[in-house]
Scaffold this motif. Structure first.
Motif, PDB file in Angstrom:
ATOM      1  N   PHE A 218     -39.185 -11.919   7.095  1.00  0.00           N
ATOM      2  CA  PHE A 218     -37.915 -11.987   7.825  1.00  0.00           C
ATOM      3  C   PHE A 218     -36.982 -13.028   7.204  1.00  0.00           C
ATOM      4  CE2 PHE A 218     -35.349 -14.065  11.105  1.00  0.00           C
ATOM      5  CZ  PHE A 218     -34.606 -12.988  11.568  1.00  0.00           C
ATOM      6  N   VAL A 219     -37.503 -14.210   6.923  1.00  0.00           N
ATOM      7  CA  VAL A 219     -36.671 -15.288   6.384  1.00  0.00           C
ATOM      8  C   VAL A 219     -36.136 -14.924   5.001  1.00  0.00           C
ATOM      9  CG1 VAL A 219     -36.690 -17.677   5.556  1.00  0.00           C
ATOM     10  CG2 VAL A 219     -37.786 -17.104   7.720  1.00  0.00           C
ATOM     11  N   VAL A 220     -36.986 -14.412   4.137  1.00  0.00           N
ATOM     12  CA  VAL A 220     -36.555 -14.085   2.777  1.00  0.00           C
ATOM     13  C   VAL A 220     -35.501 -12.982   2.798  1.00  0.00           C
ATOM     14  CG1 VAL A 220     -37.284 -13.111   0.569  1.00  0.00           C
ATOM     15  CG2 VAL A 220     -38.689 -14.857   1.679  1.00  0.00           C
ATOM     16  N   ILE A 221     -35.752 -11.920   3.556  1.00  0.00           N
ATOM     17  CA  ILE A 221     -34.794 -10.809   3.588  1.00  0.00           C
ATOM     18  C   ILE A 221     -33.452 -11.249   4.165  1.00  0.00           C
ATOM     19  CG2 ILE A 221     -34.298  -8.580   4.675  1.00  0.00           C
ATOM     20  CD1 ILE A 221     -37.207  -7.839   4.335  1.00  0.00           C
ATOM     21  N   THR A 222     -33.475 -12.002   5.258  1.00  0.00           N
ATOM     22  CA  THR A 222     -32.211 -12.448   5.859  1.00  0.00           C
ATOM     23  C   THR A 222     -31.463 -13.412   4.945  1.00  0.00           C
ATOM     24  OG1 THR A 222     -33.417 -14.167   7.087  1.00  0.00           O
ATOM     25  CG2 THR A 222     -32.952 -12.091   8.231  1.00  0.00           C
ATOM     26  N   GLN A 223     -32.189 -14.256   4.219  1.00  0.00           N
ATOM     27  CA  GLN A 223     -31.520 -15.194   3.321  1.00  0.00           C
ATOM     28  C   GLN A 223     -30.953 -14.491   2.085  1.00  0.00           C
ATOM     29  OE1 GLN A 223     -30.660 -18.314   4.141  1.00  0.00           O
ATOM     30  NE2 GLN A 223     -31.544 -17.573   6.056  1.00  0.00           N
ATOM     31  N   VAL A 224     -31.639 -13.465   1.613  1.00  0.00           N
ATOM     32  CA  VAL A 224     -31.081 -12.681   0.505  1.00  0.00           C
ATOM     33  C   VAL A 224     -29.812 -11.974   0.958  1.00  0.00           C
ATOM     34  CG1 VAL A 224     -31.469 -10.680  -0.988  1.00  0.00           C
ATOM     35  CG2 VAL A 224     -33.258 -12.399  -0.727  1.00  0.00           C
ATOM     36  N   LEU A 225     -29.838 -11.400   2.158  1.00  0.00           N
ATOM     37  CA  LEU A 225     -28.633 -10.765   2.701  1.00  0.00           C
ATOM     38  C   LEU A 225     -27.501 -11.780   2.844  1.00  0.00           C
ATOM     39  CD1 LEU A 225     -30.216  -8.464   5.449  1.00  0.00           C
ATOM     40  CD2 LEU A 225     -29.185  -7.739   3.296  1.00  0.00           C
ATOM     41  N   ALA A 226     -27.829 -12.954   3.347  1.00  0.00           N
ATOM     42  CA  ALA A 226     -26.811 -13.997   3.487  1.00  0.00           C
ATOM     43  C   ALA A 226     -26.288 -14.436   2.122  1.00  0.00           C
ATOM     44  CB  ALA A 226     -27.390 -15.192   4.241  1.00  0.00           C
ATOM     45  N   GLY A 227     -27.185 -14.476   1.124  1.00  0.00           N
ATOM     46  CA  GLY A 227     -26.770 -14.856  -0.222  1.00  0.00           C
ATOM     47  C   GLY A 227     -25.766 -13.880  -0.807  1.00  0.00           C
ATOM     48  N   PHE A 228     -25.953 -12.591  -0.551  1.00  0.00           N
ATOM     49  CA  PHE A 228     -24.999 -11.594  -1.040  1.00  0.00           C
ATOM     50  C   PHE A 228     -23.657 -11.711  -0.327  1.00  0.00           C
ATOM     51  CE2 PHE A 228     -28.547  -9.446  -3.094  1.00  0.00           C
ATOM     52  CZ  PHE A 228     -27.934  -8.914  -4.215  1.00  0.00           C
ATOM     53  N   GLY A 229     -23.641 -12.368   0.821  1.00  0.00           N
ATOM     54  CA  GLY A 229     -22.396 -12.577   1.544  1.00  0.00           C
ATOM     55  C   GLY A 229     -21.700 -13.876   1.191  1.00  0.00           C
ATOM     56  N   LEU A 230     -22.148 -14.549   0.146  1.00  0.00           N
ATOM     57  CA  LEU A 230     -21.532 -15.824  -0.261  1.00  0.00           C
ATOM     58  C   LEU A 230     -20.031 -15.672  -0.441  1.00  0.00           C
ATOM     59  CD1 LEU A 230     -21.952 -18.777  -1.323  1.00  0.00           C
ATOM     60  CD2 LEU A 230     -22.150 -17.759  -3.610  1.00  0.00           C
ATOM     61  N   PHE A 231     -19.273 -16.555   0.175  1.00  0.00           N
ATOM     62  CA  PHE A 231     -17.811 -16.459   0.086  1.00  0.00           C
ATOM     63  C   PHE A 231     -17.127 -17.823   0.169  1.00  0.00           C
ATOM     64  CE2 PHE A 231     -13.593 -15.978   1.938  1.00  0.00           C
ATOM     65  CZ  PHE A 231     -13.040 -14.960   1.172  1.00  0.00           C
ATOM     66  N   ALA A 232     -17.260 -18.464   1.317  1.00  0.00           N
ATOM     67  CA  ALA A 232     -16.445 -19.646   1.594  1.00  0.00           C
ATOM     68  C   ALA A 232     -16.811 -20.846   0.730  1.00  0.00           C
ATOM     69  CB  ALA A 232     -16.550 -20.020   3.069  1.00  0.00           C
ATOM     70  N   GLN A 233     -18.116 -21.032   0.427  1.00  0.00           N
ATOM     71  CA  GLN A 233     -18.508 -22.213  -0.342  1.00  0.00           C
ATOM     72  C   GLN A 233     -17.815 -22.261  -1.710  1.00  0.00           C
ATOM     73  OE1 GLN A 233     -20.475 -20.195   1.508  1.00  0.00           O
ATOM     74  NE2 GLN A 233     -22.546 -21.037   1.663  1.00  0.00           N
ATOM     75  N   PRO A 234     -17.908 -21.220  -2.544  1.00  0.00           N
ATOM     76  CA  PRO A 234     -17.193 -21.291  -3.820  1.00  0.00           C
ATOM     77  C   PRO A 234     -15.682 -21.253  -3.660  1.00  0.00           C
ATOM     78  CG  PRO A 234     -18.231 -19.144  -3.544  1.00  0.00           C
ATOM     79  CD  PRO A 234     -18.757 -20.016  -2.460  1.00  0.00           C
ATOM     80  N   MET A 250     -18.162 -10.976  -2.962  1.00  0.00           N
ATOM     81  CA  MET A 250     -17.320 -10.920  -1.774  1.00  0.00           C
ATOM     82  C   MET A 250     -15.966 -11.573  -2.018  1.00  0.00           C
ATOM     83  SD  MET A 250     -18.878  -9.146   0.360  1.00  0.00           S
ATOM     84  CE  MET A 250     -20.524  -8.481   0.575  1.00  0.00           C
ATOM     85  N   LEU A 251     -15.941 -12.654  -2.765  1.00  0.00           N
ATOM     86  CA  LEU A 251     -14.682 -13.314  -3.094  1.00  0.00           C
ATOM     87  C   LEU A 251     -13.864 -12.457  -4.041  1.00  0.00           C
ATOM     88  CD1 LEU A 251     -12.957 -15.808  -2.701  1.00  0.00           C
ATOM     89  CD2 LEU A 251     -14.215 -16.936  -4.538  1.00  0.00           C
ATOM     90  N   HIS A 252     -14.530 -11.773  -4.964  1.00  0.00           N
ATOM     91  CA  HIS A 252     -13.825 -10.880  -5.892  1.00  0.00           C
ATOM     92  C   HIS A 252     -13.217  -9.696  -5.145  1.00  0.00           C
ATOM     93  CE1 HIS A 252     -12.781  -8.679  -9.467  1.00  0.00           C
ATOM     94  NE2 HIS A 252     -13.620  -7.698  -9.177  1.00  0.00           N
ATOM     95  N   ILE A 253     -13.978  -9.110  -4.218  1.00  0.00           N
ATOM     96  CA  ILE A 253     -13.454  -7.989  -3.427  1.00  0.00           C
ATOM     97  C   ILE A 253     -12.255  -8.433  -2.601  1.00  0.00           C
ATOM     98  CG2 ILE A 253     -13.984  -6.450  -1.496  1.00  0.00           C
ATOM     99  CD1 ILE A 253     -16.853  -6.290  -2.567  1.00  0.00           C
ATOM    100  N   TYR A 254     -12.360  -9.602  -1.997  1.00  0.00           N
ATOM    101  CA  TYR A 254     -11.243 -10.144  -1.213  1.00  0.00           C
ATOM    102  C   TYR A 254     -10.006 -10.327  -2.089  1.00  0.00           C
ATOM    103  CZ  TYR A 254      -8.453 -13.636   1.283  1.00  0.00           C
ATOM    104  OH  TYR A 254      -7.426 -14.320   1.875  1.00  0.00           O
ATOM    105  N   GLY A 255     -10.203 -10.856  -3.296  1.00  0.00           N
ATOM    106  CA  GLY A 255      -9.074 -11.070  -4.197  1.00  0.00           C
ATOM    107  C   GLY A 255      -8.398  -9.777  -4.616  1.00  0.00           C
TER     108      GLY A 255
END
Length: 298
Positions: A218-234, A250-255
């Protein structure tokens, strides 16, 4: 229809309505948008067929290169951050699970508290701490004769900055999950292992890790999903730099979707759908790897 038979369908109806409005309709609307050139601010919609997808797989074009580069940046973040986050969370959970530890509630609260902050607050706070000239961390390192480190401007330091901020922000949540898993492992298993002469490390390998298998999945899968959602930090810490080295998907798609000069909503939607397929595929692969051994044992 019999009233008793109708009750289950009536109870499911609100969920079905919300599922249709917030999942089915957006999914098909996104699929339609991906076949169009959609000028968000111009109000222009033009059907272009598979052109958006063709651009993504035209590996000689710069748009395709930007897309797959952003995918690779995201994969790098997942590969760097998830092992660190899982390891630190598990280590903290093991420490907090020790019966000899005093003020356990205080320590758990201290680790969990950062999760209550918004990602914007976390990113801005760590941008100040890691500032190359006036940051707190470089100021402290200066006492040990260490030169100023460009945490937010140069590789590989930018990755360290993003990972440090992310781990500090999310480690408490995963620690609580691991603590819940540890509490479910029967104590007689540890006693039996001690009787058999297993030291602490062997008990960890043969009792703790197998007992945490479902929780670990559960932890690994949820963290991988969260990792693919990286946006605000960078976005807030590094601005995607240096160059495009920390621009995740996600930042590239937003741009692309909200480009001030020419928003490309249809193209961004096509990128979102391809990214979604990649994320779902990665999730199924993880699930298969975690469950394969248990099925063979059955």
């Amino acid at each position: 229809m019999n009233t008793k038979k109708a009750v289950p369908y009536l109870l499911l109806l609100p969920h079905a309505v919300f599922f249709g409005i917030f999942f089915i309709f957006p999914l098909f609307k996104s699929l339609y948008m991906s076949f169009t050139e959609w000028g968000l601010f111009q109000g222009m919609i033009r059907y272009v067929g598979l052109d958006n997808y063709a651009r993504l797989f035209d590996f000689g074009g710069y748009r395709s290169q930007y897309f797959w580069s952003a995918i690779w940046v995201t994969v790098q973040f997942v590969l760097y951050s998830v092992p660190v986050l899982v390891s630190v969370s598990l280590a903290l959970a093991l420490i907090l699970n020790n019966r000899k530890l005093k003020m356990k509630s205080f320590h758990l609260t201290a680790f969990f508290l950062p999760t209550a902050l918004s990602v914007t607050v976390v990113a801005v706070m760590w941008r100040w701490i890691l500032n190359v000239h006036s940051g707190l961390l470089n100021y402290l390192l200066g006492f040990f004769g260490i030169e100023k480190i460009p945490w937010l401007t140069d590789l590989p330091w930018v990755w360290g900055a993003i990972i440090i901020a992310t781990v500090w922000w999310t480690v408490g949540w995963n620690t609580v999950i691991f603590l819940g898993g540890l509490s479910k492992i029967p104590e007689p298993l540890y006693d039996s292992a001690k009787v058999d002469g297993a030291n602490a490390f062997r008990r960890f390998l043969n009792v703790t890790l197998p007992g945490l298998k479902q929780v670990m999945m559960f932890v690994v899968i949820t963290q991988v999903l969260a990792g693919f959602g990286l946006f605000a930090q960078p976005q807030l810490m590094t601005g995607g730099g240096p160059g495009r080295a920390t621009i995740p998907i996600m930042l590239h798609i937003y741009g692309e979707a909200f480009n001030p000069s020419r928003p490309r909503m249809g193209y961004a939607t096509a990128m979102s759908l391809i990214t979604g397929v990649i994320i779902v595929s990665v999730t199924f692969i993880q699930y298969f790897l975690f469950t394969r051994k248990s099925k063979e044992e059955r």
